[in-house]
Write an enzyme that holds these catalytic residues in place. Structure first.
Site, PDB file in Angstrom:
ATOM      1  N   CYS A 121      74.926  27.770  -5.777  1.00 17.17           N
ATOM      2  CA  CYS A 121      74.116  28.926  -6.229  1.00 17.17           C
ATOM      3  C   CYS A 121      73.156  28.517  -7.343  1.00 17.17           C
ATOM      4  O   CYS A 121      72.902  29.308  -8.271  1.00 17.17           O
ATOM      5  CB  CYS A 121      74.979  30.093  -6.696  1.00 17.17           C
ATOM      6  SG  CYS A 121      76.053  30.742  -5.429  1.00 17.17           S
ATOM      7  N   HIS A 154      72.950  29.462 -12.847  1.00 18.54           N
ATOM      8  CA  HIS A 154      73.419  30.038 -11.583  1.00 18.54           C
ATOM      9  C   HIS A 154      72.438  31.145 -11.159  1.00 18.54           C
ATOM     10  O   HIS A 154      71.858  31.821 -12.009  1.00 18.54           O
ATOM     11  CB  HIS A 154      74.796  30.633 -11.854  1.00 18.54           C
ATOM     12  CG  HIS A 154      75.550  31.106 -10.663  1.00 18.54           C
ATOM     13  ND1 HIS A 154      75.282  32.296 -10.038  1.00 18.54           N
ATOM     14  CD2 HIS A 154      76.576  30.548  -9.975  1.00 18.54           C
ATOM     15  CE1 HIS A 154      76.117  32.459  -9.031  1.00 18.54           C
ATOM     16  NE2 HIS A 154      76.913  31.404  -8.963  1.00 18.54           N
ATOM     17  N   GLN A 189      81.963  30.716 -16.542  1.00 20.49           N
ATOM     18  CA  GLN A 189      82.705  29.447 -16.532  1.00 20.49           C
ATOM     19  C   GLN A 189      83.459  29.169 -17.826  1.00 20.49           C
ATOM     20  O   GLN A 189      84.239  28.208 -17.887  1.00 20.49           O
ATOM     21  CB  GLN A 189      81.754  28.275 -16.228  1.00 20.49           C
ATOM     22  CG  GLN A 189      81.190  28.287 -14.812  1.00 20.49           C
ATOM     23  CD  GLN A 189      82.270  28.135 -13.733  1.00 20.49           C
ATOM     24  OE1 GLN A 189      83.378  27.650 -13.979  1.00 20.49           O
ATOM     25  NE2 GLN A 189      81.962  28.582 -12.530  1.00 20.49           N
ATOM     26  N   ASP A 249      76.136  34.291 -20.040  1.00 16.80           N
ATOM     27  CA  ASP A 249      76.905  34.310 -18.792  1.00 16.80           C
ATOM     28  C   ASP A 249      78.159  33.480 -19.051  1.00 16.80           C
ATOM     29  O   ASP A 249      78.104  32.249 -19.113  1.00 16.80           O
ATOM     30  CB  ASP A 249      76.016  33.698 -17.691  1.00 16.80           C
ATOM     31  CG  ASP A 249      76.784  33.349 -16.429  1.00 16.80           C
ATOM     32  OD1 ASP A 249      78.020  33.370 -16.441  1.00 16.80           O
ATOM     33  OD2 ASP A 249      76.129  33.002 -15.433  1.00 16.80           O
ATOM     34  N   LYS A 290      87.776  34.264 -11.854  1.00 13.56           N
ATOM     35  CA  LYS A 290      87.715  32.862 -12.292  1.00 13.56           C
ATOM     36  C   LYS A 290      88.720  32.584 -13.409  1.00 13.56           C
ATOM     37  O   LYS A 290      88.922  31.450 -13.804  1.00 13.56           O
ATOM     38  CB  LYS A 290      86.302  32.525 -12.770  1.00 13.56           C
ATOM     39  CG  LYS A 290      85.277  32.498 -11.630  1.00 13.56           C
ATOM     40  CD  LYS A 290      83.938  32.020 -12.119  1.00 13.56           C
ATOM     41  CE  LYS A 290      82.812  32.390 -11.195  1.00 13.56           C
ATOM     42  NZ  LYS A 290      82.667  31.502 -10.045  1.00 13.56           N
TER      43      LYS A 290
HETATM   44  N1  PMP Z   1      77.484  32.418 -13.370  1.00 14.36           N
HETATM   45  C1  PMP Z   1      78.126  31.257 -13.260  1.00 14.36           C
HETATM   46  C2  PMP Z   1      77.877  30.184 -14.275  1.00 14.36           C
HETATM   47  C3  PMP Z   1      79.031  31.067 -12.204  1.00 14.36           C
HETATM   48  O1  PMP Z   1      79.679  29.902 -12.092  1.00 14.36           O
HETATM   49  C4  PMP Z   1      79.253  32.107 -11.284  1.00 14.36           C
HETATM   50  C5  PMP Z   1      80.199  31.925 -10.119  1.00 14.36           C
HETATM   51  N2  PMP Z   1      80.056  30.737  -9.440  1.00 14.36           N
HETATM   52  C6  PMP Z   1      78.552  33.290 -11.455  1.00 14.36           C
HETATM   53  C7  PMP Z   1      77.679  33.427 -12.513  1.00 14.36           C
HETATM   54  C8  PMP Z   1      78.735  34.439 -10.528  1.00 14.36           C
HETATM   55  O2  PMP Z   1      80.033  34.898 -10.576  1.00 14.36           O
HETATM   56  P1  PMP Z   1      80.502  36.041  -9.573  1.00 14.36           P
HETATM   57  O3  PMP Z   1      80.277  35.512  -8.191  1.00 14.36           O
HETATM   58  O4  PMP Z   1      81.941  36.231  -9.889  1.00 14.36           O
HETATM   59  O5  PMP Z   1      79.652  37.230  -9.856  1.00 14.36           O
END
Ligand code: PMP
Length: 398
Positions: free
Chosen positions: A354, A112, A192, A189, A215
């Protein structure tokens, strides 16, 4: 095992829609919303500052929330600082690690943006020597690819515990072992996996762990950065009220513990809501949540793979965190998502998720993929309706 049917009444909007966009953000149950309302009505006050009874109660609840989260993740041997979300957590780590200009960072291609751009920026600013992007486009992170990319200059590996595009899980424990052998830091990270998997940070072996509350059924605007005791101490990204020890002239010392990373008034109500979300998930049992999410994801993969004109990007032979990516020949992913909503009130995500570096390879037309992602309140019926509606879409363009 909990029953998805039984918990659905905790999520009133499910009476009206089929919600399969959980990888973007999950729904909050009544219990989480009520915990926040209770905090707003009964102990809305700033924390760690005044001495009046509301301030003391708010401080107690805020620190209790930290404790609940820390235990939820098995992270007692570390410091948990509240942040706004995973993105802020990775940025705080990127800012705070005492880098050398010769350092390199290893990152998988499928990450991401939140776990790529902070490192690219360090590279662009000359704070590190470079970022080594590794791995393929099939959704699998292989520990041997990471090992092969590590050089004597590698200072850190940054990897998502699970892919938000494929729903696949990275072998983080194995990667942690490799990192330890090479004296390399590991940032995970967990955006998920925090919602879907039982996580034991003591066992996982990473140095830093980032997650988002929204999430995992918590409120938006609250997340966390966990730092292992013994990992390099981060310089705080923000200076100001709340993070300070003593100011002497123009110099200042920082507060002890997590406080030094929480400058300014923190999201106290959010922390209380997030702790309630962790309690809710603990009652369901994270092993059960993991099994339910993977089962529904596999039902999606199996059903969608049968449809002519549909290509499923998610591999079928591994445990999944609920997310499945696919495309429909001749239909833009946004059109698929729009039709699913219009025709059957099914909410899914479409686009590049993203993950532009990955999408430039797997969907060079620029449209990305459709992603449906299940959580504990989704049922087999939800999945079956998704599959039947995608089939309708695929037939329309035949
Ligand atoms: N890393 C991963 C793997 C994600 O799926 C996401 C959210 N789609 C993020 C980072 C970013 O999360 P946030 O927008 O809550 O900062």
């Amino acid at each position: 095992m909990f029953s998805a049917e039984d918990i659905r009444e905790d999520f009133p909007i499910l009476e009206h829609i089929i919600y399969l966009d959980n990888a973007a953000t999950a729904l909050s149950p009544r219990q989480v919303v009520e915990a926040q309302a209770d905090a707003e009505f009964h102990y809305r006050a700033n924390v760690g500052r005044g001495v009046h009874r509301l301030g003391r109660l708010a401080t107690h609840k805020f620190e209790e929330a930290r404790d609940v989260l820390q235990k939820f993740f098995g992270g007692e041997a570390g410091t948990l600082a509240f942040t706004r979300n995973t993105t802020e957590s990775t940025n705080v780590a990127a800012h705070g690690i005492p880098w050398e200009k010769t350092d390199r960072i290893v990152v998988p291609l499928q990450e991401h943006h939140s776990n790529i751009l902070p490192w690219f920026r360090l590279e662009a600013e000359g704070k590190i020597a470079g970022v080594d992007v590794v791995g393929g486009t099939d959704g699998h992170i292989r520990a041997e690819d990471i090992a092969a990319a590590i050089t004597p200059e590698t200072r850190m590996v940054a990897v998502a515990h699970a892919s938000n595009v494929f729903g696949t899980i990275a072998p983080v424990k194995e990667i942690a072992k490799i990192c330890r052998e090479h004296d390399v830091l590991l940032l995970v990270d967990g955006a998920q996996t925090a919602p879907h998997l039982p996580i034991n940070l003591a066992d996982l072996g990473c140095d830093y762990f980032c997650f988002s509350g929204h999430k995992m059924m918590g409120p938006m605007g609250i997340g966390g950065l966990w730092m292992r005791d013994g990992a390099p101490k981060l310089a705080p990204a923000y200076a100001g009220g709340g993070m300070v020890g003593k100011v002497s002239g123009h110099a200042f010392t920082t507060a002890a513990g997590a406080g030094k990373y929480e400058a300014g008034t923190p999201n106290v109500i959010g922390a209380v809501g997030l702790a309630e979300a962790a309690r809710y998930l603990s009652r369901l049992g994270m092993e059960n949540v993991a099994a339910h999410s993977s089962e529904l994801a596999h039902r999606m993969v199996d059903g969608l793979s049968e449809i002519e004109g549909v290509s499923v990007t998610t591999p079928s032979d591994v445990t999944l965190v609920g997310a499945v990516s696919f495309t429909v020949d001749g239909v833009h992913p946004h059109e698929v998502a729009y039709f699913l909503d219009e025709a059957a009130a099914i909410m899914v995500r479409s686009g590049e998720h993203c993950c532009q570096p990955l999408m430039q390879k797997i969907a060079p037309n620029g449209g990305g993929t459709v992603r449906a992602s299940a959580y504990c309140y989704n049922t087999e019926d939800d999945v079956d309706l998704l599959v039947a509606t995608v089939e309708e879409i695929a037939h329309m363009v035949k």
